[in-house]
Design a protein around this motif. Structure first.
Motif, mmCIF file in Angstrom:
data_model
loop_
_atom_site.group_PDB
_atom_site.id
_atom_site.type_symbol
_atom_site.label_atom_id
_atom_site.label_comp_id
_atom_site.label_asym_id
_atom_site.label_seq_id
_atom_site.Cartn_x
_atom_site.Cartn_y
_atom_site.Cartn_z
ATOM 1 N N VAL A 160 0.843 -1.202 0.000
ATOM 2 C CA VAL A 160 0.000 0.000 0.000
ATOM 3 C C VAL A 160 0.880 1.256 0.000
ATOM 4 C CG1 VAL A 160 -1.736 1.321 1.279
ATOM 5 C CG2 VAL A 160 -1.979 -1.172 1.040
ATOM 6 N N ALA A 161 1.941 1.241 0.780
ATOM 7 C CA ALA A 161 2.849 2.389 0.832
ATOM 8 C C ALA A 161 3.475 2.639 -0.536
ATOM 9 C CB ALA A 161 3.937 2.158 1.879
ATOM 10 N N LYS A 162 3.880 1.563 -1.207
ATOM 11 C CA LYS A 162 4.471 1.724 -2.541
ATOM 12 C C LYS A 162 3.445 2.301 -3.513
ATOM 13 C CE LYS A 162 7.254 -0.536 -6.013
ATOM 14 N NZ LYS A 162 7.880 -1.768 -6.479
ATOM 15 N N GLY A 163 2.185 1.840 -3.432
ATOM 16 C CA GLY A 163 1.127 2.379 -4.282
ATOM 17 C C GLY A 163 0.893 3.857 -4.027
ATOM 18 N N ILE A 164 0.893 4.240 -2.776
ATOM 19 C CA ILE A 164 0.701 5.651 -2.421
ATOM 20 C C ILE A 164 1.867 6.480 -2.950
ATOM 21 C CG2 ILE A 164 0.631 7.277 -0.479
ATOM 22 C CD1 ILE A 164 -1.032 5.113 1.024
ATOM 23 N N MET A 165 3.089 5.950 -2.820
ATOM 24 C CA MET A 165 4.255 6.676 -3.330
ATOM 25 C C MET A 165 4.170 6.870 -4.839
ATOM 26 S SD MET A 165 7.452 5.230 -1.029
ATOM 27 C CE MET A 165 8.331 4.860 -2.494
ATOM 28 N N LEU A 166 3.749 5.831 -5.577
ATOM 29 C CA LEU A 166 3.624 5.963 -7.027
ATOM 30 C C LEU A 166 2.575 7.017 -7.392
ATOM 31 C CD1 LEU A 166 3.796 2.273 -8.293
ATOM 32 C CD2 LEU A 166 5.381 4.111 -8.810
ATOM 33 N N CYS A 167 1.454 7.001 -6.686
ATOM 34 C CA CYS A 167 0.396 8.002 -6.963
ATOM 35 C C CYS A 167 0.894 9.405 -6.680
ATOM 36 C CB CYS A 167 -0.848 7.694 -6.129
ATOM 37 S SG CYS A 167 -1.742 6.210 -6.672
ATOM 38 N N CYS A 168 1.556 9.583 -5.545
ATOM 39 C CA CYS A 168 2.069 10.913 -5.183
ATOM 40 C C CYS A 168 3.121 11.391 -6.187
ATOM 41 C CB CYS A 168 2.685 10.896 -3.779
ATOM 42 S SG CYS A 168 1.451 10.738 -2.470
#
Length: 173
Positions: A160-168
């Protein structure tokens, strides 16, 4: 910005014409065999060559068929992923009661948004993508996602953290 000389422009045109002349029919036939539709194959071949034309240095292409195949495969996968997204969205819409169904304009906006999200998450593995979407869209708890995916809760948190980082990162660009 550097303006190319007429000689360089002419050289570029010669290279592009040669690439097209030598490889367009081959690529179109290869795509037709893969896609099963001559019209889709022609469209995909055209898009592939449009990307070649957009390249700043087509004269550096050493293995044109390998490059054309790579570009065409990426375009095919993008098309298939977009169709899968659209199909899933339409199936979800079909399950909605009629008064809740969105207008055609709203459907288009939702599809475009889904495609943008899909592009943002392109760097995630299938498991990480599933974990991120279950968390962010379905509101599932990490423990439930971990059980569903057969991984640890810590791994879900990392996904989830990696997904959030990609979105940001995508939103900042």
């Amino acid at each position: 910005m550097h303006t190319p000389t007429p000689a360089l422009v002419q050289q570029r045109q010669v290279i592009l014409r040669r690439l097209f002349g030598e490889h367009h029919s081959w690529l179109r036939e290869r795509l037709r065999a893969r896609l099963g539709c001559p019209d889709d194959a022609a469209d995909m071949a055209s898009e592939t060559f449009a990307q070649i034309v957009a390249m700043p240095t087509p004269h550096t292409i050493r293995e044109p068929r390998a490059l054309l195949t790579t570009i065409a495969k990426r375009l095919m996968y993008d098309t298939w992923r977009r169709r899968d997204l659209e199909r899933a969205y339409l199936e979800a819409l079909a399950a909605q009661p009629e008064p809740v169904a969105p207008s055609p304009q709203e459907r288009l906006l939702v599809l475009e948004t889904l495609e943008a999200i899909d592009r943002m998450l392109d760097g995630l593995s299938p498991r990480a993508r599933t974990a991120f979407l279950c968390s962010q869209l379905d509101g599932m708890k990490y423990a439930d996602i971990a059980e569903q995916l057969g991984v640890s809760t810590i791994r879900v948190r990392q996904y989830v953290a990696k997904g959030i980082m990609l979105c940001c990162r995508t939103l900042v660009e």
